[in-house]
Scaffold this motif. Structure first.
Motif, PDB file in Angstrom:
ATOM      1  N   ARG A  58      45.640  28.450  21.270  1.00 47.14           N
ATOM      2  CA  ARG A  58      45.348  29.584  22.155  1.00 47.14           C
ATOM      3  C   ARG A  58      45.046  29.107  23.572  1.00 47.14           C
ATOM      4  O   ARG A  58      45.386  29.781  24.544  1.00 47.14           O
ATOM      5  CB  ARG A  58      44.174  30.405  21.616  1.00 47.14           C
ATOM      6  CG  ARG A  58      44.517  31.192  20.348  1.00 47.14           C
ATOM      7  CD  ARG A  58      43.303  31.982  19.851  1.00 47.14           C
ATOM      8  NE  ARG A  58      42.851  32.957  20.838  1.00 47.14           N
ATOM      9  CZ  ARG A  58      43.415  34.141  21.012  1.00 47.14           C
ATOM     10  NH1 ARG A  58      44.432  34.494  20.255  1.00 47.14           N
ATOM     11  NH2 ARG A  58      42.978  34.970  21.930  1.00 47.14           N
ATOM     12  N   ALA A  61      48.220  28.349  25.207  1.00 49.40           N
ATOM     13  CA  ALA A  61      48.885  29.597  25.581  1.00 49.40           C
ATOM     14  C   ALA A  61      48.230  30.220  26.814  1.00 49.40           C
ATOM     15  O   ALA A  61      48.811  31.087  27.453  1.00 49.40           O
ATOM     16  CB  ALA A  61      48.839  30.575  24.417  1.00 49.40           C
ATOM     17  N   MET A  87      54.965  32.661  22.109  1.00 54.72           N
ATOM     18  CA  MET A  87      54.046  32.440  20.995  1.00 54.72           C
ATOM     19  C   MET A  87      54.402  33.321  19.800  1.00 54.72           C
ATOM     20  O   MET A  87      54.801  34.462  19.962  1.00 54.72           O
ATOM     21  CB  MET A  87      52.611  32.721  21.448  1.00 54.72           C
ATOM     22  CG  MET A  87      51.572  32.348  20.419  1.00 54.72           C
ATOM     23  SD  MET A  87      50.006  31.882  21.196  1.00 54.72           S
ATOM     24  CE  MET A  87      48.921  31.800  19.793  1.00 54.72           C
ATOM     25  N   PHE A  89      52.599  34.542  16.160  1.00 52.45           N
ATOM     26  CA  PHE A  89      51.260  34.612  15.582  1.00 52.45           C
ATOM     27  C   PHE A  89      51.320  34.686  14.054  1.00 52.45           C
ATOM     28  O   PHE A  89      52.348  35.014  13.475  1.00 52.45           O
ATOM     29  CB  PHE A  89      50.528  35.847  16.112  1.00 52.45           C
ATOM     30  CG  PHE A  89      50.382  35.867  17.600  1.00 52.45           C
ATOM     31  CD1 PHE A  89      49.196  35.490  18.205  1.00 52.45           C
ATOM     32  CD2 PHE A  89      51.444  36.255  18.414  1.00 52.45           C
ATOM     33  CE1 PHE A  89      49.061  35.507  19.582  1.00 52.45           C
ATOM     34  CE2 PHE A  89      51.313  36.275  19.796  1.00 52.45           C
ATOM     35  CZ  PHE A  89      50.122  35.896  20.378  1.00 52.45           C
ATOM     36  N   THR A  91      49.449  36.850  12.312  1.00 49.17           N
ATOM     37  CA  THR A  91      49.485  38.288  12.049  1.00 49.17           C
ATOM     38  C   THR A  91      50.795  38.850  12.577  1.00 49.17           C
ATOM     39  O   THR A  91      51.427  38.248  13.438  1.00 49.17           O
ATOM     40  CB  THR A  91      48.314  39.001  12.751  1.00 49.17           C
ATOM     41  OG1 THR A  91      48.385  38.686  14.143  1.00 49.17           O
ATOM     42  CG2 THR A  91      46.985  38.540  12.208  1.00 49.17           C
ATOM     43  N   THR A  93      52.913  40.781  14.867  1.00 45.69           N
ATOM     44  CA  THR A  93      52.662  41.314  16.206  1.00 45.69           C
ATOM     45  C   THR A  93      53.892  41.956  16.819  1.00 45.69           C
ATOM     46  O   THR A  93      53.971  42.105  18.033  1.00 45.69           O
ATOM     47  CB  THR A  93      52.170  40.211  17.157  1.00 45.69           C
ATOM     48  OG1 THR A  93      53.144  39.163  17.138  1.00 45.69           O
ATOM     49  CG2 THR A  93      50.822  39.668  16.754  1.00 45.69           C
ATOM     50  N   LYS A 147      59.859  40.336   9.584  1.00 47.35           N
ATOM     51  CA  LYS A 147      59.058  40.575  10.791  1.00 47.35           C
ATOM     52  C   LYS A 147      58.832  39.275  11.548  1.00 47.35           C
ATOM     53  O   LYS A 147      58.947  39.223  12.771  1.00 47.35           O
ATOM     54  CB  LYS A 147      57.700  41.176  10.415  1.00 47.35           C
ATOM     55  CG  LYS A 147      57.744  42.652  10.105  1.00 47.35           C
ATOM     56  CD  LYS A 147      56.354  43.148   9.760  1.00 47.35           C
ATOM     57  CE  LYS A 147      56.460  44.528   9.109  1.00 47.35           C
ATOM     58  NZ  LYS A 147      55.207  44.961   8.506  1.00 47.35           N
ATOM     59  N   ARG A 154      62.132  37.071  19.222  1.00 46.20           N
ATOM     60  CA  ARG A 154      61.588  37.680  20.433  1.00 46.20           C
ATOM     61  C   ARG A 154      61.027  36.604  21.363  1.00 46.20           C
ATOM     62  O   ARG A 154      61.231  36.644  22.585  1.00 46.20           O
ATOM     63  CB  ARG A 154      60.479  38.676  20.054  1.00 46.20           C
ATOM     64  CG  ARG A 154      59.853  39.383  21.230  1.00 46.20           C
ATOM     65  CD  ARG A 154      58.838  40.412  20.786  1.00 46.20           C
ATOM     66  NE  ARG A 154      57.654  39.812  20.175  1.00 46.20           N
ATOM     67  CZ  ARG A 154      56.598  40.512  19.766  1.00 46.20           C
ATOM     68  NH1 ARG A 154      56.580  41.819  19.886  1.00 46.20           N
ATOM     69  NH2 ARG A 154      55.565  39.895  19.231  1.00 46.20           N
ATOM     70  N   ALA A 155      60.329  35.623  20.778  1.00 43.27           N
ATOM     71  CA  ALA A 155      59.749  34.557  21.596  1.00 43.27           C
ATOM     72  C   ALA A 155      60.849  33.665  22.175  1.00 43.27           C
ATOM     73  O   ALA A 155      60.809  33.300  23.352  1.00 43.27           O
ATOM     74  CB  ALA A 155      58.778  33.728  20.766  1.00 43.27           C
TER      75      ALA A 155
ATOM     76  N   SER B 157      44.844  45.437  18.049  1.00 40.59           N
ATOM     77  CA  SER B 157      44.437  44.048  17.811  1.00 40.59           C
ATOM     78  C   SER B 157      44.654  43.166  19.047  1.00 40.59           C
ATOM     79  O   SER B 157      45.580  43.399  19.829  1.00 40.59           O
ATOM     80  CB  SER B 157      45.195  43.462  16.622  1.00 40.59           C
ATOM     81  OG  SER B 157      46.452  42.987  17.034  1.00 40.59           O
ATOM     82  N   ASP B 159      45.729  40.224  19.055  1.00 40.05           N
ATOM     83  CA  ASP B 159      46.999  39.507  18.945  1.00 40.05           C
ATOM     84  C   ASP B 159      48.168  40.312  19.520  1.00 40.05           C
ATOM     85  O   ASP B 159      49.105  39.741  20.064  1.00 40.05           O
ATOM     86  CB  ASP B 159      47.287  39.159  17.477  1.00 40.05           C
ATOM     87  CG  ASP B 159      46.543  37.909  17.031  1.00 40.05           C
ATOM     88  OD1 ASP B 159      45.887  37.287  17.885  1.00 40.05           O
ATOM     89  OD2 ASP B 159      46.622  37.564  15.834  1.00 40.05           O
ATOM     90  N   LEU B 160      48.108  41.630  19.380  1.00 43.29           N
ATOM     91  CA  LEU B 160      49.193  42.456  19.919  1.00 43.29           C
ATOM     92  C   LEU B 160      49.212  42.357  21.448  1.00 43.29           C
ATOM     93  O   LEU B 160      50.269  42.239  22.064  1.00 43.29           O
ATOM     94  CB  LEU B 160      49.020  43.908  19.471  1.00 43.29           C
ATOM     95  CG  LEU B 160      50.312  44.719  19.359  1.00 43.29           C
ATOM     96  CD1 LEU B 160      51.197  44.176  18.264  1.00 43.29           C
ATOM     97  CD2 LEU B 160      50.024  46.183  19.124  1.00 43.29           C
ATOM     98  N   ALA B 162      47.956  39.808  23.098  1.00 47.95           N
ATOM     99  CA  ALA B 162      48.343  38.422  23.377  1.00 47.95           C
ATOM    100  C   ALA B 162      49.857  38.260  23.289  1.00 47.95           C
ATOM    101  O   ALA B 162      50.456  37.516  24.068  1.00 47.95           O
ATOM    102  CB  ALA B 162      47.645  37.470  22.408  1.00 47.95           C
ATOM    103  N   ALA B 163      50.490  38.966  22.345  1.00 52.23           N
ATOM    104  CA  ALA B 163      51.947  38.918  22.233  1.00 52.23           C
ATOM    105  C   ALA B 163      52.582  39.412  23.519  1.00 52.23           C
ATOM    106  O   ALA B 163      53.542  38.824  24.022  1.00 52.23           O
ATOM    107  CB  ALA B 163      52.414  39.747  21.042  1.00 52.23           C
ATOM    108  N   THR B 166      52.121  36.692  26.247  1.00 53.95           N
ATOM    109  CA  THR B 166      52.958  35.495  26.116  1.00 53.95           C
ATOM    110  C   THR B 166      54.439  35.821  26.290  1.00 53.95           C
ATOM    111  O   THR B 166      55.263  34.924  26.333  1.00 53.95           O
ATOM    112  CB  THR B 166      52.740  34.786  24.760  1.00 53.95           C
ATOM    113  OG1 THR B 166      52.959  35.724  23.709  1.00 53.95           O
ATOM    114  CG2 THR B 166      51.344  34.224  24.650  1.00 53.95           C
ATOM    115  N   LEU B 167      54.773  37.116  26.360  1.00 54.87           N
ATOM    116  CA  LEU B 167      56.146  37.483  26.698  1.00 54.87           C
ATOM    117  C   LEU B 167      56.286  37.713  28.199  1.00 54.87           C
ATOM    118  O   LEU B 167      57.333  38.143  28.679  1.00 54.87           O
ATOM    119  CB  LEU B 167      56.575  38.733  25.927  1.00 54.87           C
ATOM    120  CG  LEU B 167      56.814  38.505  24.420  1.00 54.87           C
ATOM    121  CD1 LEU B 167      56.916  39.827  23.683  1.00 54.87           C
ATOM    122  CD2 LEU B 167      58.061  37.674  24.198  1.00 54.87           C
TER     123      LEU B 167
END
Lengths: 263, 265
Positions: A58, A61, A87, A89, A91, A93, A147, A154-155, B157, B159-160, B162-163, B166-167
């Motif tokens: 993290r 990142a 990134m 994850f 979970t 996302t 997913k 996507r990344a 969340s 993380d969502l 953060a996603a 990071t994009l």
């Protein structure tokens, strides 16, 4: 792999991470960690839960910051998140309100690619992950493994300098997990993206990585840096070879010296 | 052996609807019985038919339409004002601790203050014009709404977000393209609940300080002991509430086809 200092991508220098610094409840999660990630490397950081490996990622990142020390990418200090570091994850996302293709286009739109370019890049990566048929689906219609594949696409579509992966296959069943490992190896060989991959699964780390950092907990420290001397082309049979088992066992020995004894 | 009945077992939609209709019919039946049998004085309890005929009479003389229109106007203005201010403030509170410290504890405090007690104060400040009624609806819903929107935004969340980061998304892009779409279904449910409360506060305002509106018509009817008109007023407000609720429900289903998990009822 030659380690030309010019190829140094991410450099972590003397990082401490202390929570509740200065208070009685102060807790040192990471203690004086240094590591180097070079261009085109597939670096795995393996360690038990609570060793600070996710926190490390993290901070790379730019989602969290060290208490002491410095992290750089291409020699520049990391001061926050950016599209040069993609990134994935643990979970899920994916953005549930966007169809699969629009999830992949999310970063491309921000980078102001033309419609045609967005389309081309999106379908290139959908093909790589083998989910072209699901382009128009909403994430809720996909399985967990699918997913995560879209999340990887996507990344990657953003063409990041470094791909950061935080136990991305941790929630998947064993079969799906090994399929995803094959996919990751395949993608890495084709694209030569620099990857930093966090996992607590020693086998996964050895199978995927060109280099493995072993971390031990309380406080989180780098215990060893191991170059993985295995062939470039890897399939699942490799996991049963003596060379592979030897490396795996040596790491296991470092992390759990008394693992044969019942506690 | 009969299978055990477990909690939260699913049920066919038809059966659900039938039971719901029976419940309505049961209440209506009890009411009819109580008024027809003479057990209760008809001055206190009008029969359903009297209420229905009062309903049509009020439509014909135009009073019902007029009162309904002005009430809807007040509730819409008060609720819109609360939404336009409450939603952005709630979202900002969830994003920035400074904003949260500035607003959240204050809202927590004010929401426990009794709204009806504000009526005399507002009358002193603003007279009995439209604005004072709109303000009652606003005060009744705004503070609660800010707190509920904060909860809705917090449920997205980390993380969502953060996603998004990071994009390549900036803070602003993350708020508009990640946080708001992610919280939108919950936010609409919040607004749906708040508009129900708004009706209550509207009637409070109209009972105390108005000479038009559905609440006022109920108050006026009480002076002349016209219980049929009181019943009608209450039922019309209930019906309007139900209609708004249905409209919100349809809108939510239409807007968010991507939402995970279905809900019963």
């Amino acid at each position: 792999m030659d380690k030309n200092p010019m190829d140094l991508k991410i450099a972590v220098k003397g990082i401490d991470k202390v929570y509740n610094d200065g208070k009685k409840s102060a807790f040192k999660a990471i203690d004086n960690v240094s590591l180097n990630v070079y261009k085109n490397e597939f670096v795995c950081i393996v360690g038990p839960s609570g060793c600070g490996k996710s926190t490390m990622l993290r901070m790379m990142a730019g989602l969290d910051f060290p208490t002491k020390g410095i992290i750089t990418i291409d020699g520049k200090k990391i001061i926050g998140p950016g599209d040069d570091r993609g990134m994935v994850f643990q979970t899920y996302t994916l953005f549930p309100w966007l169809r699969v293709e629009d999830n992949i286009k999310f970063g491309l739109k921000l980078q102001k690619f033309t419609k045609a370019e967005q389309e081309e890049i999106t379908y290139k990566y959908l093909r790589i992950i083998g989910l072209e048929k699901f382009a128009k689906c909403y994430p809720k219609e996909l399985s967990g493994g699918m997913k995560q594949r879209v999340a990887i696409a996507r990344a990657l579509a953003n063409n990041p300098e470094v791909l950061l992966m935080d136990e991305p296959f941790g929630a998947l069943d064993l079969f799906t997990k090994s399929q995803m490992q094959l996919l990751m190896r395949d993608i890495w060989q084709k694209e030569k993206t620099t990857v930093i991959f966090i996992t607590h699964d020693i086998e996964e780390a050895v199978f995927l990585g060109t280099k493995v950092y072993v971390m031990t907990p309380s406080p989180g420290r780098i215990h060893a840096e191991i170059d993985i001397d295995l062939p470039e082309n890897r399939d699942l049979d490799l996991k049963d070879t003596p060379e592979f088992i030897k490396i795996r066992r040596s790491i296991n020995e470092m992390l759990h010296p008394d693992s044969n004894k019942l506690k | 052996m009969q299978r055990k009945v477990l909690l939260r077992r699913p049920m066919k939609r038809v059966n659900y609807a039938i039971i719901a209709i029976i419940a309505f019919a049961l209440v209506l039946g009890l009411w009819t019985f109580a008024s027809q049998s003479g057990a209760v004085n008809s001055t206190f309890l009008p029969s359903p038919t009297e209420v229905v005929s009062k309903f049509f009479a009020s439509i014909n003389d135009g009073s019902l339409g007029e009162n309904t229109a002005i009430s809807i106007y007040r509730i819409t203005m008060g609720f819109l004002l609360a939404t336009v201010l409450g939603v952005p403030i709630g979202i900002l509170c969830s994003c920035f601790r400074t904003m949260s410290a500035l607003c959240a504890p204050l809202c927590q405090f004010i929401r426990y203050m009794p709204v009806p007690a504000f009526v005399p104060l507002l009358m002193v400040w603003m007279g009995i014009g439209e604005f004072s009624k709109i303000m009652i609806v606003f005060i009744g819903t705004f503070f609660q709404m800010v707190l509920m929107i904060i909860d809705d935004a917090n449920s997205v969340s980390d993380d969502l977000l953060a996603a998004g980061y990071t994009l390549g998304a900036s803070n602003t892009v993350t708020i508009f393209k990640v946080l708001i779409p992610a919280m939108a279904p919950k936010m609409m449910q919040t607004l749906r609940m708040m508009i129900g409360w708004a009706w209550t506060y509207l009637v409070v305002a109209e009972l105390v300080a108005a000479n038009t509106g559905l609440g006022y018509s109920i108050l006026k009817a009480q002076r002349f002991l016209k219980t049929d008109a009181i019943f009608m007023g209450i039922l019309v407000i209930g019906l309007l509430g139900l209609i708004t609720d249905c409209l919100f429900n349809i809108l939510i289903k239409k807007l968010f086809p991507w939402e995970e998990g279905g809900k019963n009822g």
